[in-house]
Design an enzyme around this catalytic site. Structure first.
Site, PDB file in Angstrom:
ATOM      1  N   SER A 152      37.899  37.585  42.052  1.00 46.26           N
ATOM      2  CA  SER A 152      37.219  38.505  41.315  1.00 46.26           C
ATOM      3  C   SER A 152      36.206  38.457  40.246  1.00 46.26           C
ATOM      4  O   SER A 152      35.708  36.956  40.585  1.00 46.26           O
ATOM      5  CB  SER A 152      38.392  38.905  40.086  1.00 46.26           C
ATOM      6  OG  SER A 152      38.110  39.710  39.375  1.00 46.26           O
ATOM      7  N   TYR A 165      42.977  35.276  33.050  1.00 45.51           N
ATOM      8  CA  TYR A 165      43.104  35.961  34.335  1.00 45.51           C
ATOM      9  C   TYR A 165      41.509  35.250  35.056  1.00 45.51           C
ATOM     10  O   TYR A 165      41.601  34.773  35.742  1.00 45.51           O
ATOM     11  CB  TYR A 165      42.639  37.515  34.322  1.00 45.51           C
ATOM     12  CG  TYR A 165      42.484  38.285  35.827  1.00 45.51           C
ATOM     13  CD1 TYR A 165      42.897  38.780  36.374  1.00 45.51           C
ATOM     14  CD2 TYR A 165      41.244  38.860  36.134  1.00 45.51           C
ATOM     15  CE1 TYR A 165      43.128  39.136  38.039  1.00 45.51           C
ATOM     16  CE2 TYR A 165      40.992  39.470  37.445  1.00 45.51           C
ATOM     17  CZ  TYR A 165      42.117  39.243  38.263  1.00 45.51           C
ATOM     18  OH  TYR A 165      41.087  40.004  38.903  1.00 45.51           O
TER      19      TYR A 165
HETATM   20  N1  LIG Z   1      42.252  45.985  42.259  1.00 46.25           N
HETATM   21  C1  LIG Z   1      40.889  45.339  41.870  1.00 46.25           C
HETATM   22  O1  LIG Z   1      39.968  46.381  41.784  1.00 46.25           O
HETATM   23  C2  LIG Z   1      40.495  44.053  41.751  1.00 46.25           C
HETATM   24  C3  LIG Z   1      38.982  43.717  41.657  1.00 46.25           C
HETATM   25  C4  LIG Z   1      38.942  42.013  41.917  1.00 46.25           C
HETATM   26  C5  LIG Z   1      40.279  40.996  42.537  1.00 46.25           C
HETATM   27  N2  LIG Z   1      41.479  41.984  42.962  1.00 46.25           N
HETATM   28  C6  LIG Z   1      42.257  40.630  43.070  1.00 46.25           C
HETATM   29  O2  LIG Z   1      42.722  41.283  44.327  1.00 46.25           O
HETATM   30  C7  LIG Z   1      44.006  40.988  44.445  1.00 46.25           C
HETATM   31  C8  LIG Z   1      44.883  42.235  44.501  1.00 46.25           C
HETATM   32  O3  LIG Z   1      44.759  43.348  44.103  1.00 46.25           O
HETATM   33  P1  LIG Z   1      45.443  44.582  43.709  1.00 46.25           P
HETATM   34  O4  LIG Z   1      45.232  46.025  42.886  1.00 46.25           O
HETATM   35  O5  LIG Z   1      44.685  45.443  45.143  1.00 46.25           O
HETATM   36  O6  LIG Z   1      46.713  44.209  43.967  1.00 46.25           O
HETATM   37  P2  LIG Z   1      48.632  44.974  43.191  1.00 46.25           P
HETATM   38  O7  LIG Z   1      48.549  46.408  44.295  1.00 46.25           O
HETATM   39  O8  LIG Z   1      48.468  45.333  41.663  1.00 46.25           O
HETATM   40  O9  LIG Z   1      49.320  44.112  43.907  1.00 46.25           O
HETATM   41  C9  LIG Z   1      49.363  44.259  45.662  1.00 46.25           C
HETATM   42  C10 LIG Z   1      51.237  43.449  46.004  1.00 46.25           C
HETATM   43  O10 LIG Z   1      51.005  42.213  45.220  1.00 46.25           O
HETATM   44  C11 LIG Z   1      52.622  42.048  45.460  1.00 46.25           C
HETATM   45  N3  LIG Z   1      52.922  40.986  44.241  1.00 46.25           N
HETATM   46  C12 LIG Z   1      52.808  40.749  42.833  1.00 46.25           C
HETATM   47  N4  LIG Z   1      53.312  39.718  43.016  1.00 46.25           N
HETATM   48  C13 LIG Z   1      53.689  39.110  43.915  1.00 46.25           C
HETATM   49  C14 LIG Z   1      54.321  37.870  43.411  1.00 46.25           C
HETATM   50  N5  LIG Z   1      54.280  37.522  42.585  1.00 46.25           N
HETATM   51  N6  LIG Z   1      54.386  37.417  45.147  1.00 46.25           N
HETATM   52  C15 LIG Z   1      54.463  38.595  45.891  1.00 46.25           C
HETATM   53  N7  LIG Z   1      53.600  38.943  45.280  1.00 46.25           N
HETATM   54  C16 LIG Z   1      53.996  40.281  44.504  1.00 46.25           C
HETATM   55  C17 LIG Z   1      53.749  43.744  44.589  1.00 46.25           C
HETATM   56  O11 LIG Z   1      54.668  44.221  45.407  1.00 46.25           O
HETATM   57  P3  LIG Z   1      56.497  43.534  44.912  1.00 46.25           P
HETATM   58  O12 LIG Z   1      55.645  44.157  43.812  1.00 46.25           O
HETATM   59  O13 LIG Z   1      56.763  44.575  45.602  1.00 46.25           O
HETATM   60  O14 LIG Z   1      56.469  42.165  45.240  1.00 46.25           O
HETATM   61  C18 LIG Z   1      52.365  44.661  45.660  1.00 46.25           C
HETATM   62  O15 LIG Z   1      52.459  45.836  46.712  1.00 46.25           O
HETATM   63  C19 LIG Z   1      44.721  40.682  43.036  1.00 46.25           C
HETATM   64  O16 LIG Z   1      44.790  39.007  43.274  1.00 46.25           O
HETATM   65  C20 LIG Z   1      43.481  40.459  42.729  1.00 46.25           C
HETATM   66  O17 LIG Z   1      42.820  40.030  41.388  1.00 46.25           O
HETATM   67  C21 LIG Z   1      42.220  43.307  42.597  1.00 46.25           C
END
Ligand SMILES: NC(=O)c1ccc[n+]([C@@H]2O[C@H](COP(=O)([O-])OP(=O)(O)OC[C@H]3O[C@@H](n4cnc5c(N)ncnc54)[C@H](OP(=O)(O)O)[C@@H]3O)[C@@H](O)[C@H]2O)c1
Length: 261
Positions: A152, A165
């Site tokens: 991130s 985080y």
């Molecule tokens: N979105 C952003 O703007 C952003 C910005 C910077 C970095 N990131 C990084 O990008 C990544 C993805 O972010 P996102 O916002 O797209 O994710 P998210 O929507 O919060 O989660 C994606 C999926 O992860 C699964 N999950 C959560 N905990 C888990 C675990 N312990 N084991 C297995 N599966 C798990 C969830 O499914 P279930 O609940 O069905 O398990 C969910 O469908 C993360 O590392 C985040 O820190 C995101």
């Protein structure tokens, strides 16, 4: 594919097997989709098998190839290790690991208990390290592997009240560089993607927040939130044969947010 075939059709992942953690929605889903559309056999992970079925079917329908599921909690070290063994049994190889799961818990540091900190670090740093360790064994057998950790911009620029985080993601960047050094001679590269602000389902409340809209307008040079699909090409590139000399890199995908003064 031969080298000449790659020049004609770059970034093909034909014949590759990829595991993407947390791929039922959000950025993980988009990266899994992009890898499948580029020819990889993709295994999507999440904690609930039933919640993975719809996304797997959606990607399969679009890509015209079967999409596999592997339900396990990445923080459950025994289950994660068993999942890699199962992938070995089912496919005989693993070429691409996208460590995408990332737990965020934005609160002042004083409000965290040690147990809560350990849970976040367990999911965001220890789990990717253990999955990389186990996946690298399979990758080394074919002398080919791509480890892609989803970091991130919070590792580098701090929004506030995000210490645990930010520390986890900075640790993930360090892990990425260490893997890049330690595994390169086994034919494995390790890189990270550092997303900026993406309009994922999880972020919908923030996307609707007018104060944040003003912040995005001011701070993000492209003047908007990232569209989730805009992460896909970064993953395909780092996973591809064409990225064979890209190792230990943190690829920032943030619309220019972190270079704006
Ligand atoms: N979105 C952003 O703007 C952003 C910005 C910077 C970095 N990131 C990084 O990008 C990544 C993805 O972010 P996102 O916002 O797209 O994710 P998210 O929507 O919060 O989660 C994606 C999926 O992860 C699964 N999950 C959560 N905990 C888990 C675990 N312990 N084991 C297995 N599966 C798990 C969830 O499914 P279930 O609940 O069905 O398990 C969910 O469908 C993360 O590392 C985040 O820190 C995101």
């Amino acid at each position: 594919m031969t080298e000449a075939a790659h020049i004609r059709r770059p970034f093909s992942l034909e014949g590759r097997v990829a595991l993407v953690t947390g791929a039922g929605r959000g950025l993980g889903f988009e990266m899994a989709r992009a890898l499948a559309l580029s020819g990889a056999t993709v295994i999507i992970n999440g904690r609930d098998e039933a919640r993975l079925r719809g996304p797997a079917e959606a990607i399969a329908a679009e890509a015209g190839r079967h999409v596999e599921t592997a339900a396990f909690d990445v923080a459950d070290t025994a289950a994660a290790s068993a999942a890699i063994t199962d992938i070995d049994r089912r496919f005989g190889r693993l070429d691409i690991l996208v460590n995408n799961v990332g737990m965020r818990d934005r609160r002042p540091l004083k409000d965290f208990t040690a147990t809560e900190m350990q849970a976040l670090l367990g999911a965001d740093l220890i789990a990717p390290a253990l999955l990389a360790r186990d996946a690298a064994e399979l990758m080394a057998r074919h002398r080919h592997g791509r480890i892609i950790n989803i970091s991130s911009i919070a590792a580098a620029v701090i929004y506030g009240h995000d210490a645990v985080y930010s520390a986890a993601k900075a640790g993930l960047n360090g892990l990425t560089r260490a893997l890049a050094v330690d595994y390169a001679r086994a034919g494995i590269t390790a890189n990270a993607i550092a997303p900026g602000m993406f309009a994922t389902e999880t972020n919908q409340a923030m996307v609707q927040n007018p104060d944040l809209a003003a912040f995005v307008d001011l701070r993000v040079p492209v003047g908007r939130w990232g569209r989730p699909a805009e992460i896909g090409a970064a993953a395909v590139f780092l996973a591809s044969d064409e990225a064979s000399f890209v190792n230990g890199h943190i690829l920032v995908v943030d619309g220019g947010q972190t270079v704006r003064m």
